[in-house]
Design a protein around this motif. Structure first.
Motif, mmCIF file in Angstrom:
data_model
loop_
_atom_site.group_PDB
_atom_site.id
_atom_site.type_symbol
_atom_site.label_atom_id
_atom_site.label_comp_id
_atom_site.label_asym_id
_atom_site.label_seq_id
_atom_site.Cartn_x
_atom_site.Cartn_y
_atom_site.Cartn_z
ATOM 1 N N THR A 118 0.854 -1.179 0.000
ATOM 2 C CA THR A 118 0.000 0.000 0.000
ATOM 3 C C THR A 118 0.897 1.238 0.000
ATOM 4 O OG1 THR A 118 -0.070 0.101 2.412
ATOM 5 C CG2 THR A 118 -1.748 -1.239 1.318
ATOM 6 N N ARG A 119 0.312 2.376 -0.264
ATOM 7 C CA ARG A 119 1.115 3.594 -0.272
ATOM 8 C C ARG A 119 1.758 3.889 1.089
ATOM 9 N NH1 ARG A 119 -3.342 6.904 -3.673
ATOM 10 N NH2 ARG A 119 -4.573 5.297 -2.651
ATOM 11 N N PRO A 120 1.027 3.710 2.214
ATOM 12 C CA PRO A 120 1.709 3.893 3.515
ATOM 13 C C PRO A 120 2.856 2.914 3.729
ATOM 14 C CG PRO A 120 -0.669 4.010 3.801
ATOM 15 C CD PRO A 120 -0.431 3.553 2.392
ATOM 16 N N GLN A 121 2.695 1.669 3.285
ATOM 17 C CA GLN A 121 3.758 0.691 3.449
ATOM 18 C C GLN A 121 4.983 1.046 2.605
ATOM 19 O OE1 GLN A 121 1.739 -2.920 2.397
ATOM 20 N NE2 GLN A 121 0.854 -3.217 4.445
ATOM 21 N N ALA A 122 4.756 1.503 1.376
ATOM 22 C CA ALA A 122 5.876 1.903 0.521
ATOM 23 C C ALA A 122 6.607 3.097 1.109
ATOM 24 C CB ALA A 122 5.362 2.227 -0.881
ATOM 25 N N LEU A 123 5.864 4.059 1.637
ATOM 26 C CA LEU A 123 6.495 5.215 2.259
ATOM 27 C C LEU A 123 7.272 4.799 3.502
ATOM 28 C CD1 LEU A 123 6.905 8.289 2.454
ATOM 29 C CD2 LEU A 123 4.745 8.405 3.738
ATOM 30 N N ALA A 124 6.689 3.900 4.303
ATOM 31 C CA ALA A 124 7.377 3.426 5.504
ATOM 32 C C ALA A 124 8.667 2.693 5.141
ATOM 33 C CB ALA A 124 6.455 2.507 6.304
ATOM 34 N N GLN A 125 8.638 1.894 4.078
ATOM 35 C CA GLN A 125 9.842 1.178 3.647
ATOM 36 C C GLN A 125 10.947 2.150 3.274
ATOM 37 O OE1 GLN A 125 9.599 -0.936 -0.100
ATOM 38 N NE2 GLN A 125 10.905 -2.587 0.676
ATOM 39 N N TRP A 126 10.611 3.175 2.553
ATOM 40 C CA TRP A 126 11.594 4.173 2.127
ATOM 41 C C TRP A 126 12.172 4.922 3.321
ATOM 42 C CZ3 TRP A 126 10.710 9.779 1.354
ATOM 43 C CH2 TRP A 126 11.775 10.397 0.688
ATOM 44 N N LEU A 127 11.315 5.344 4.246
ATOM 45 C CA LEU A 127 11.771 6.094 5.416
ATOM 46 C C LEU A 127 12.599 5.225 6.358
ATOM 47 C CD1 LEU A 127 8.576 8.198 6.232
ATOM 48 C CD2 LEU A 127 10.669 8.972 5.114
ATOM 49 N N LEU A 128 12.176 3.984 6.565
ATOM 50 C CA LEU A 128 12.928 3.088 7.450
ATOM 51 C C LEU A 128 14.310 2.791 6.878
ATOM 52 C CD1 LEU A 128 10.156 0.519 8.481
ATOM 53 C CD2 LEU A 128 11.276 2.191 9.968
ATOM 54 N N GLY A 129 14.379 2.586 5.564
ATOM 55 C CA GLY A 129 15.678 2.312 4.952
ATOM 56 C C GLY A 129 16.644 3.466 5.110
ATOM 57 N N MET A 130 16.177 4.693 4.890
ATOM 58 C CA MET A 130 17.058 5.848 5.060
ATOM 59 C C MET A 130 17.411 6.065 6.522
ATOM 60 S SD MET A 130 15.903 8.755 2.310
ATOM 61 C CE MET A 130 14.296 9.028 3.062
ATOM 62 N N ALA A 131 16.442 5.875 7.424
ATOM 63 C CA ALA A 131 16.703 6.073 8.852
ATOM 64 C C ALA A 131 17.765 5.111 9.355
ATOM 65 C CB ALA A 131 15.414 5.900 9.646
ATOM 66 N N ASN A 132 17.816 3.913 8.793
ATOM 67 C CA ASN A 132 18.832 2.945 9.214
ATOM 68 C C ASN A 132 20.243 3.492 9.002
ATOM 69 O OD1 ASN A 132 19.751 0.230 10.002
ATOM 70 N ND2 ASN A 132 20.376 0.056 7.868
#
Length: 356
Positions: free
Chosen positions: A232-246
């Motif tokens: 879903t769009r929230p899941q895709a956004l969360a994936q992108w943000l979590l990857g950068m935050a790591n």
């Protein structure tokens, strides 16, 4: 099903000559890199490094520790995202704990032994099947390198050559032989037009992925012999943000440690750029934990920003906080997770499907 069973179920294929030569080349490169690291380690200013460690203020250590804890907690959310994405029947706390244990092992022992084998062992104990485990591992890898690609592309396009002007890489006169040629080649490549072109391509792919996610009604597709559903769009956004935050949390640990040891403030962007390049070197060298390779890249790129002794001291503390100490809770977590009651059979649709 174990990884060994999966491999036995597939027809045996003979590796092509190109693949064999590539494996031999990578092995020789890793051996050479490790030898170079050991040789160079004898010439480092270890007494100055220990003095720098002793001079670190408590505030810097506390901030670095907090950033390290936040980074590991953020990585645990990778698997929580996969749990929601794949609608797996496993408890949130157990899923998060498995990710933490696996991440600590990945950092110290490599992605195959840590990220893949450890997840496989622990998720198998939790009752997940082989396909679900393979999907979780794949999503964790994609999330991590999605964040890497986004940050690297953004740095190249936004900072331009500014970071290179700050990071004065070693000139050929400072190193000898083949090392000088490699250093010079890398510097010329970084100063050329290829990185901005690659960065633009990466951002174009990310934009295409965003459009694909926003497009409703796309049926599941098969890739890597597994069936995938678009997030879903929230899941895709969360994936992108979590990857950068790591990556940002990881770099924040080193940045906090470097500030009190540097003669002048070191920009966060420069440390981030250096760490991304160092991570690529670690990926190619395939030395467990990137021991010596990570330190060599930092000493190469930041020697004009921070003296070698204090810089080495900050790297040692970083390795202790982000790599070694997490092995303590990884050992405890592994013992608890393998003794916990085994969950029932895998039920991929146990969680309600999120609304798009």
């Amino acid at each position: 099903m174990s990884p060994a069973a999966l491999s036995r179920s597939e027809p045996a294929t003979r590796a092509s000559p190109w693949r064999r030569r590539a494996r031999i080349g990578v092995a020789l490169f890793s051996i050479g890199a490790l030898g170079l690291v050991i040789w160079k380690a004898t010439a480092l200013d270890w007494p100055s490094a220990w003095r720098a460690i002793g001079s670190l203020p408590a505030s810097a250590l506390l901030l670095a520790t907090a950033a390290a804890l936040l980074g590991h907690a953020n990585y645990g959310a990778f698997d929580l995202l996969a749990r929601r994405w794949l609608r797996l029947d496993i408890g949130r706390l157990r899923c998060w704990a498995i990710a933490l244990v696996s991440y600590a092992c990945t950092l110290n022992f490599g992605a195959l032994l840590g990220g893949a084998a450890m997840r496989w062992r622990l998720y198998d104990a939790a009752g997940l099947g082989g396909k679900a485990i393979a999907q979780v591992v794949t999503l964790a890898i994609v999330t991590n390198w999605l964040g890497f690609a986004s940050l690297a592309a953004g740095l190249v396009l936004l900072q331009g050559q500014g970071l290179l002007s700050e990071a004065h890489a070693a000139e050929p006169t400072q190193v000898q032989g083949a090392v000088a040629e490699v250093a010079s080649a890398v510097r010329h490549w970084l100063e050329g037009s290829v990185p901005p072109t690659l960065a633009s391509g990466v951002l174009a792919l990310l934009a295409a992925w965003a459009v694909l996610v926003a497009w409703r009604g796309i049926p599941p597709w098969r890739a890597l012999r597994l069936q995938w559903q678009l997030p879903t769009r929230p899941q895709a956004l969360a994936q992108w943000l979590l990857g950068m935050a790591n990556w940002l949390c990881m770099v924040a640990v080193l940045w906090c440690l470097l500030q009190p040891l540097a003669a002048q403030p070191v920009s966060f962007g420069l440390v981030l750029w250096t760490h991304l390049l160092a991570s690529l070197a670690v990926l190619v060298a395939r030395i467990p934990g990137g021991i010596g390779v990570l330190e060599a890249v930092y000493l190469w790129l930041l020697h004009d920003q921070v003296a070698s002794g204090p810089l080495l001291g900050a790297l040692l503390v970083f390795r202790a906080l982000y790599f070694l100490l997490p092995l303590v809770w990884a050992g405890v977590g592994y013992a608890l997770l393998t003794r916990a009651p085994r969950a029932g059979p895998e039920r991929p649709a146990a969680l309600p499907a999120p609304a798009r």
